[in-house]
Design a protein around this motif. Structure first.
Motif, PDB file in Angstrom:
ATOM      1  N   ASP A  22      20.438 -22.199 -26.918  1.00  0.00           N
ATOM      2  CA  ASP A  22      21.135 -21.224 -28.219  1.00  0.00           C
ATOM      3  C   ASP A  22      19.981 -21.907 -29.376  1.00  0.00           C
ATOM      4  N   VAL A  23      19.502 -20.797 -30.120  1.00  0.00           N
ATOM      5  CA  VAL A  23      18.242 -20.891 -30.687  1.00  0.00           C
ATOM      6  C   VAL A  23      18.572 -21.110 -32.250  1.00  0.00           C
ATOM      7  N   ASP A  24      19.742 -20.834 -32.577  1.00  0.00           N
ATOM      8  CA  ASP A  24      19.838 -20.856 -34.239  1.00  0.00           C
ATOM      9  C   ASP A  24      19.595 -22.055 -34.997  1.00  0.00           C
ATOM     10  N   GLY A  25      18.941 -21.674 -36.006  1.00  0.00           N
ATOM     11  CA  GLY A  25      18.518 -23.082 -36.813  1.00  0.00           C
ATOM     12  C   GLY A  25      17.377 -23.732 -36.311  1.00  0.00           C
ATOM     13  N   ARG A  26      16.594 -23.405 -35.442  1.00  0.00           N
ATOM     14  CA  ARG A  26      15.360 -23.967 -34.781  1.00  0.00           C
ATOM     15  C   ARG A  26      14.427 -22.972 -35.030  1.00  0.00           C
ATOM     16  N   THR A  27      13.202 -23.506 -34.902  1.00  0.00           N
ATOM     17  CA  THR A  27      11.757 -22.895 -34.968  1.00  0.00           C
ATOM     18  C   THR A  27      11.256 -22.566 -33.583  1.00  0.00           C
ATOM     19  N   ILE A  28      11.037 -21.360 -33.410  1.00  0.00           N
ATOM     20  CA  ILE A  28      10.716 -20.806 -32.080  1.00  0.00           C
ATOM     21  C   ILE A  28       9.244 -20.411 -32.033  1.00  0.00           C
ATOM     22  N   ILE A  29       8.355 -21.069 -31.361  1.00  0.00           N
ATOM     23  CA  ILE A  29       6.994 -20.426 -31.253  1.00  0.00           C
ATOM     24  C   ILE A  29       6.763 -20.026 -30.033  1.00  0.00           C
ATOM     25  N   LEU A  30       5.970 -18.637 -30.073  1.00  0.00           N
ATOM     26  CA  LEU A  30       5.472 -18.184 -29.081  1.00  0.00           C
ATOM     27  C   LEU A  30       3.976 -18.389 -28.755  1.00  0.00           C
ATOM     28  N   GLY A  31       3.670 -19.021 -27.689  1.00  0.00           N
ATOM     29  CA  GLY A  31       2.066 -19.390 -27.490  1.00  0.00           C
ATOM     30  C   GLY A  31       1.480 -18.398 -26.483  1.00  0.00           C
ATOM     31  N   LEU A  32       0.100 -18.095 -26.898  1.00  0.00           N
ATOM     32  CA  LEU A  32      -0.618 -17.365 -26.030  1.00  0.00           C
ATOM     33  C   LEU A  32      -2.164 -18.068 -25.590  1.00  0.00           C
ATOM     34  N   GLU A  33      -2.267 -18.314 -24.378  1.00  0.00           N
ATOM     35  CA  GLU A  33      -3.608 -18.844 -24.074  1.00  0.00           C
ATOM     36  C   GLU A  33      -4.461 -18.166 -23.286  1.00  0.00           C
ATOM     37  N   SER A  34      -5.744 -17.904 -23.350  1.00  0.00           N
ATOM     38  CA  SER A  34      -6.547 -16.995 -22.690  1.00  0.00           C
ATOM     39  C   SER A  34      -8.307 -17.260 -22.596  1.00  0.00           C
ATOM     40  N   SER A  35      -8.463 -18.703 -22.844  1.00  0.00           N
ATOM     41  CA  SER A  35      -9.677 -18.912 -23.292  1.00  0.00           C
ATOM     42  C   SER A  35     -10.755 -19.314 -22.161  1.00  0.00           C
ATOM     43  N   CYS A  36      -9.965 -19.198 -20.778  1.00  0.00           N
ATOM     44  CA  CYS A  36     -10.762 -19.634 -19.589  1.00  0.00           C
ATOM     45  C   CYS A  36     -10.514 -18.749 -18.452  1.00  0.00           C
ATOM     46  N   ASP A  37      -9.855 -19.161 -17.635  1.00  0.00           N
ATOM     47  CA  ASP A  37      -9.395 -18.199 -16.380  1.00  0.00           C
ATOM     48  C   ASP A  37      -7.896 -18.628 -16.173  1.00  0.00           C
ATOM     49  N   ASP A  38      -7.272 -18.817 -17.033  1.00  0.00           N
ATOM     50  CA  ASP A  38      -5.640 -19.096 -17.002  1.00  0.00           C
ATOM     51  C   ASP A  38      -5.195 -18.010 -18.153  1.00  0.00           C
ATOM     52  N   THR A  39      -4.280 -16.997 -17.619  1.00  0.00           N
ATOM     53  CA  THR A  39      -3.849 -15.944 -18.678  1.00  0.00           C
ATOM     54  C   THR A  39      -2.043 -16.736 -18.862  1.00  0.00           C
ATOM     55  N   ALA A  40      -1.965 -17.373 -19.971  1.00  0.00           N
ATOM     56  CA  ALA A  40      -0.653 -18.006 -20.125  1.00  0.00           C
ATOM     57  C   ALA A  40      -0.239 -17.713 -21.404  1.00  0.00           C
ATOM     58  N   ALA A  41       1.343 -17.494 -21.250  1.00  0.00           N
ATOM     59  CA  ALA A  41       2.172 -17.344 -22.479  1.00  0.00           C
ATOM     60  C   ALA A  41       3.235 -18.642 -22.363  1.00  0.00           C
ATOM     61  N   ALA A  42       3.867 -18.951 -23.538  1.00  0.00           N
ATOM     62  CA  ALA A  42       4.907 -19.915 -23.502  1.00  0.00           C
ATOM     63  C   ALA A  42       5.761 -19.890 -24.564  1.00  0.00           C
ATOM     64  N   VAL A  43       6.884 -20.256 -24.640  1.00  0.00           N
ATOM     65  CA  VAL A  43       7.908 -20.415 -25.857  1.00  0.00           C
ATOM     66  C   VAL A  43       8.299 -21.964 -25.961  1.00  0.00           C
ATOM     67  N   VAL A  44       7.912 -22.613 -27.118  1.00  0.00           N
ATOM     68  CA  VAL A  44       8.410 -23.753 -27.516  1.00  0.00           C
ATOM     69  C   VAL A  44       9.529 -23.738 -28.617  1.00  0.00           C
ATOM     70  N   CYS A  45      10.593 -24.381 -28.702  1.00  0.00           N
ATOM     71  CA  CYS A  45      11.462 -24.399 -29.517  1.00  0.00           C
ATOM     72  C   CYS A  45      11.626 -25.827 -30.163  1.00  0.00           C
ATOM     73  N   PHE A  46      11.259 -25.883 -31.304  1.00  0.00           N
ATOM     74  CA  PHE A  46      11.303 -27.200 -32.330  1.00  0.00           C
ATOM     75  C   PHE A  46      12.736 -27.334 -32.802  1.00  0.00           C
ATOM     76  N   GLU A  47      13.237 -28.465 -32.671  1.00  0.00           N
ATOM     77  CA  GLU A  47      14.776 -28.845 -33.258  1.00  0.00           C
ATOM     78  C   GLU A  47      14.577 -30.214 -34.036  1.00  0.00           C
ATOM     79  N   ASN A  48      14.809 -29.924 -35.156  1.00  0.00           N
ATOM     80  CA  ASN A  48      14.696 -31.375 -35.936  1.00  0.00           C
ATOM     81  C   ASN A  48      13.197 -32.066 -35.812  1.00  0.00           C
ATOM     82  N   GLY A  49      12.187 -31.405 -35.596  1.00  0.00           N
ATOM     83  CA  GLY A  49      10.810 -31.678 -35.383  1.00  0.00           C
ATOM     84  C   GLY A  49      10.454 -31.940 -33.889  1.00  0.00           C
ATOM     85  N   ARG A  50      11.508 -31.976 -33.056  1.00  0.00           N
ATOM     86  CA  ARG A  50      11.257 -32.395 -31.649  1.00  0.00           C
ATOM     87  C   ARG A  50      10.994 -31.109 -30.689  1.00  0.00           C
ATOM     88  N   PRO A  51       9.981 -31.188 -30.069  1.00  0.00           N
ATOM     89  CA  PRO A  51       9.593 -29.996 -29.330  1.00  0.00           C
ATOM     90  C   PRO A  51      10.394 -29.864 -27.896  1.00  0.00           C
TER      91      PRO A  51
END
Ligand code: KG4
Ligand code: ZN
Length: 387
Positions: A22-51
């Motif tokens: 449940d994501v209400d009231g939280r901060t949701i971040i989509l992250g992208l990484e492609s600086s070398c040889d791994d193509t990556a995406a992730a979602v991290v949720c912060f709730e009360n500052g805790r990821p």
């Protein structure tokens, strides 16, 4: 989107994943990484500052570069362009979220292979422009450096981080999310590069680290007297290219003498090489810890990150050095040590929560030292610029 044809995996085993929360009231971040040889995406949720990691997808490119003996930047960039959108979609699907539910888009903006970095930055800008979501450029090294803070029982600032990967090797004091002191780093190759080269020279499979470590377990580390480059120098800098050359010479001498290598030779060469790397990193870690302890940190901690941190001999040595000095030792799970986008979403989220923002002028940077008081490290390896 379908999973067919997409090799999605979490490298190095288990990481805490909490799909569909449940994501209400939280901060949701989509992250992208492609600086070398791994193509990556992730979602991290912060709730009360805790990821919390909601999803993390990493698609490797090993098969594309296999025939070339190293990463071909143009091939890497093209593969990122082809896969980034599907990987991003997959990360959102696994998190049970839509793009509309994301609060900000974080992307690696350097340092790294410029074509790959550009692929990620362009996609992130497109997503940001289309949705109106804030855009946050993240330094890839900051992603690694802040990874210990992503753990449940993470360290307090300031902690000391040793980043050891196929592209990087440096000691960083992490004072805060945007404040780093680089105590030293490699002046030529990264240790992972040296492991990979050693494996190639001895006909062992890539990536070299795990295969060299497995051979070394059967070998005698005292048979070959490999150099310990820069071990006497009164700083925290390191060098690994001479070690690679010493191994090449030892191999060639054996081949000239015996007409080839026996199994035991290979094992002894690997053991001697690994011991030399571990010796140098242990001595320099002690020196870096002594400098860090002069800051009188409240809860001193040495953390390690990067693919080479998987090496058990090295981990044991670092743990020993930290223990000798009464410092806590943290080695995050391997899936968070190697390149991934959860660390980018996490570092981007910390920046977002602290009020940092970028806009569509965000540029891709091949070099981007974390410690702005210091010059960029010299050298550009197989995986791009060192910092
Ligand atoms: O962090 P990483 O996934 O990628 C970057 O370099 O950015 O690190 C990969 C490197 C490779 O060079 C690989 O050979 C090395 O980490 N590695 C190891 C071990 N496992 C992976 N090196 C030594 N011992 C290992 N067990
Ligand atoms: Zn990395």
């Amino acid at each position: 989107m379908s999973n067919q044809g997409l090799r999605c995996y979490l490298r190095g085993g288990a990481v805490a994943i909490f799909p569909g929360s449940d994501v209400d009231g939280r901060t949701i971040i989509l992250g992208l990484e492609s600086s070398c040889d791994d193509t990556a995406a992730a979602v991290v949720c912060f709730e009360n500052g805790r990821p919390r990691i909601l999803s993390s997808v990493v698609v490797g490119q090993d098969d594309l570069h296999l025939a070339f003996g190293g990463i071909v930047p143009e091939i890497a960039a093209r593969a990122h362009v082809e896969k980034l959108d599907r990987v991003t979609e997959e990360a959102l699907t696994r998190a049970n979220l839509t793009l509309a539910q994301v609060d900000a888009i974080a992307v690696t903006a350097g340092p790294g292979l410029i074509g790959g970095v550009l692929s990620g930055v362009m996609l992130a800008k497109g997503l940001s422009a289309a949705t109106g979501k804030p855009l946050i450029g993240v330094n890839h090294l900051a992603g690694h450096a802040l990874t210990p803070a992503l753990l449940e029982d993470g360290p307090e600032f300031p902690y000391l981080l040793l980043l050891v990967s196929g592209g990087h090797c440096q000691f960083l004091i992490v004072h805060g999310i945007d404040d780093f002191t680089r105590l030293g780093g490699t002046i030529d190759d990264a240790p992972g590069e040296a492991f990979d080269k050693t494996a190639r020279l001895l006909g062992l499979p890539q990536p070299g680290g795990p295969s060299v470590e497995a051979e070394a377990a059967r070998g005698d580390a005292r048979r070959f007297a490999f150099p310990r480059p820069l071990i006497q120098s009164d700083d925290c800098n390191l060098s690994f290219s001479g070690l690679k050359t010493a191994l090449l010479r030892a191999r060639d001498a054996l081949v000239a003498e015996q007409g080839g290598l026996h199994r035991a030779d290979r094992a002894d060469l690997c053991a001697g090489f690994q011991e030399a790397v571990a010796d140098v990193l242990a001595v320099k870690s002690r020196r870096a810890l002594e400098a860090y302890l002069r800051l009188d940190p409240g809860a001193p901690c040495l953390a390690v990150a990067g693919g080479v941190a998987a090496n058990k001999v090295l981990r044991a040595r670092l743990e020993g050095v930290a223990g000798d000095l009464g410092v806590r030792f943290i080695a995050p799970p391997l899936a968070l040590c190697t390149d991934n986008a959860a660390m980018i979403a996490h570092a981007g989220g910390l920046r977002h929560l602290a009020g940092f923002r970028d806009d569509l002028t965000l540029s891709a940077r091949p070099r981007w030292p974390l410690d702005r008081r210091q010059p960029a490290l010299l050298g550009s390896g197989r995986k791009g610029a060192k910092a």
